[in-house]
Design an enzyme around this catalytic site. Sequence first.
Site, PDB file in Angstrom:
ATOM      1  N   ASN A   1       0.851  -1.184   0.000  1.00 40.71           N
ATOM      2  CA  ASN A   1       0.000   0.000   0.000  1.00 40.71           C
ATOM      3  C   ASN A   1       0.896   1.246   0.000  1.00 40.71           C
ATOM      4  OD1 ASN A   1      -1.422   2.278   1.057  1.00 40.71           O
ATOM      5  ND2 ASN A   1      -3.087   0.907   1.638  1.00 40.71           N
TER       6      ASN A   1
ATOM      7  N   HIS B   1       0.984   6.299   1.734  1.00 39.55           N
ATOM      8  CA  HIS B   1       1.717   7.287   2.528  1.00 39.55           C
ATOM      9  C   HIS B   1       2.894   7.918   1.799  1.00 39.55           C
ATOM     10  CE1 HIS B   1      -1.159   6.954   5.551  1.00 39.55           C
ATOM     11  NE2 HIS B   1      -0.947   5.660   5.717  1.00 39.55           N
TER      12      HIS B   1
ATOM     13  N   HIS C   1      -5.549   3.679  -1.816  1.00 41.28           N
ATOM     14  CA  HIS C   1      -6.878   4.013  -1.285  1.00 41.28           C
ATOM     15  C   HIS C   1      -7.244   5.428  -1.729  1.00 41.28           C
ATOM     16  CE1 HIS C   1      -9.506   4.317   2.648  1.00 41.28           C
ATOM     17  NE2 HIS C   1     -10.184   4.611   1.561  1.00 41.28           N
TER      18      HIS C   1
ATOM     19  N   ARG D   1      -9.447   8.080  -1.119  1.00 37.55           N
ATOM     20  CA  ARG D   1     -10.427   8.497  -0.104  1.00 37.55           C
ATOM     21  C   ARG D   1     -11.298   9.611  -0.649  1.00 37.55           C
ATOM     22  NH1 ARG D   1      -8.844   6.608   5.379  1.00 37.55           N
ATOM     23  NH2 ARG D   1     -10.659   7.775   6.060  1.00 37.55           N
TER      24      ARG D   1
ATOM     25  N   ARG E   1      -7.075  12.767   0.727  1.00 39.84           N
ATOM     26  CA  ARG E   1      -6.004  13.240   1.607  1.00 39.84           C
ATOM     27  C   ARG E   1      -4.633  12.693   1.210  1.00 39.84           C
ATOM     28  NH1 ARG E   1      -7.456   9.985   7.113  1.00 39.84           N
ATOM     29  NH2 ARG E   1      -9.443  11.041   6.794  1.00 39.84           N
TER      30      ARG E   1
ATOM     31  N   GLU F   1      -8.598   0.600  -3.439  1.00 40.99           N
ATOM     32  CA  GLU F   1      -9.329   0.586  -2.168  1.00 40.99           C
ATOM     33  C   GLU F   1     -10.191   1.840  -2.085  1.00 40.99           C
ATOM     34  OE1 GLU F   1      -6.576  -0.299   1.081  1.00 40.99           O
ATOM     35  OE2 GLU F   1      -7.933   0.875   2.334  1.00 40.99           O
TER      36      GLU F   1
ATOM     37  N   THR G   1      -8.340   3.503   8.369  1.00 43.05           N
ATOM     38  CA  THR G   1      -9.571   2.707   8.337  1.00 43.05           C
ATOM     39  C   THR G   1      -9.700   1.968   9.667  1.00 43.05           C
ATOM     40  OG1 THR G   1      -9.093   2.418   6.000  1.00 43.05           O
ATOM     41  CG2 THR G   1     -10.874   1.095   6.913  1.00 43.05           C
TER      42      THR G   1
ATOM     43  N   GLU H   1     -10.946  -9.399   3.065  1.00 45.02           N
ATOM     44  CA  GLU H   1      -9.679  -9.037   3.703  1.00 45.02           C
ATOM     45  C   GLU H   1      -9.981  -8.855   5.180  1.00 45.02           C
ATOM     46  OE1 GLU H   1      -7.072  -6.317   1.748  1.00 45.02           O
ATOM     47  OE2 GLU H   1      -6.273  -5.579   3.659  1.00 45.02           O
TER      48      GLU H   1
ATOM     49  N   HIS I   1      -3.573  -4.589   7.805  1.00 44.34           N
ATOM     50  CA  HIS I   1      -3.690  -3.391   8.647  1.00 44.34           C
ATOM     51  C   HIS I   1      -2.798  -3.511   9.874  1.00 44.34           C
ATOM     52  CE1 HIS I   1      -5.272   0.389  10.084  1.00 44.34           C
ATOM     53  NE2 HIS I   1      -5.889   0.499   8.925  1.00 44.34           N
TER      54      HIS I   1
HETATM   55  N1  PXP Z   1      -5.755  -3.158   3.984  1.00 44.78           N
HETATM   56  C1  PXP Z   1      -6.696  -2.197   4.032  1.00 44.78           C
HETATM   57  C2  PXP Z   1      -8.053  -2.530   3.564  1.00 44.78           C
HETATM   58  C3  PXP Z   1      -6.378  -0.898   4.494  1.00 44.78           C
HETATM   59  O1  PXP Z   1      -7.328   0.040   4.570  1.00 44.78           O
HETATM   60  C4  PXP Z   1      -5.051  -0.615   4.857  1.00 44.78           C
HETATM   61  C5  PXP Z   1      -4.672   0.770   5.273  1.00 44.78           C
HETATM   62  O2  PXP Z   1      -4.923   1.675   4.264  1.00 44.78           O
HETATM   63  C6  PXP Z   1      -4.117  -1.642   4.784  1.00 44.78           C
HETATM   64  C7  PXP Z   1      -4.490  -2.916   4.357  1.00 44.78           C
HETATM   65  C8  PXP Z   1      -2.683  -1.422   5.137  1.00 44.78           C
HETATM   66  O3  PXP Z   1      -2.580  -1.047   6.481  1.00 44.78           O
HETATM   67  P1  PXP Z   1      -1.209  -0.463   6.986  1.00 44.78           P
HETATM   68  O4  PXP Z   1      -0.967   0.804   6.238  1.00 44.78           O
HETATM   69  O5  PXP Z   1      -1.459  -0.252   8.446  1.00 44.78           O
HETATM   70  O6  PXP Z   1      -0.163  -1.495   6.716  1.00 44.78           O
END
Ligand code: PXP
Length: 250
Positions: free
Chosen positions: A12, A15, A48, A50, A54, A75, A106, A156, A199
């Site tokens: 992901n 960031h 993602h 949003r 952001r 996402e 999330t 997931e 997550h």
């Molecule tokens: N899976 C989903 C559905 C998420 O919303 C996120 C965070 O955006 C992640 C995985 C990844 O989480 P993390 O950034 O904490 O590793």
Amino acid sequence: MQPSGKLRLGINIDHVATLRNARGSVWPDPLRAALLAEAAGADGITAHLREDRRHIRDADMTALKAGIGIPLNFECAATDEMQAIILTIRPHAVCLVPERREERTTEGGLDVAGDENRLAAFIAPLRDAGCRVSMFIGHDRRQIEASARIGAAVVELHTGHYSDLHAEGRFDEAEAELAALRQGAVLAAALGLEVHAGHGLTYDNVAPIAAIPQVMELNIGHFLIGEAVFIGLGPAIEGMRRRMDQARGL
Ligand code: PXP
């Protein structure tokens, strides 16, 4: 049941966009991060979009879809706006998540059971467009069964609570949460759902999740982007892969 086969790792890159947007500039570029992740052996890229944009923006999704050679996991929340964007971009996969403007990330799983008819209608055109649709849910039986009923291909499982308990040193509670995640994975697989998890996963807490035999894919972002600041994105991803493979007995 022994852990079976190699786990897929989705990275992901939200960031990287957070960092870019902090300066309102074009740098660092999320596509460049995605390409580095691909070169480091990632199996997919998750981003993602949003409602408040952001981090990831519409143009990032377009650039990612065009630029990467591995599957894109889009996402988003289940809104009409996102559905239209997905049908234009046509990503490999869509992961539906709950979204509240004031949350930092999330925070909980999607309430599929409480919104079953609407979500079934929402995902139908996405499935018709060839997207693999995933529901980001907690491990609770009602949500897993509802996900199967509406025709999702994937669930997931939200590992955020497990990760928080682990980070706070509340290991007995983390163990109980892990047991519930394992049970959820067994039920989901028995209902024909592909099981993913994600997550809050880090080098310290990933092994027990990676060892759940029914889990086929992990999606990991925040920790790896943070680690990349110190050791670079490629090595950060390779370190995660090693731990996943080890947990899987590979
Ligand atoms: N899976 C989903 C559905 C998420 O919303 C996120 C965070 O955006 C992640 C995985 C990844 O989480 P993390 O950034 O904490 O590793």
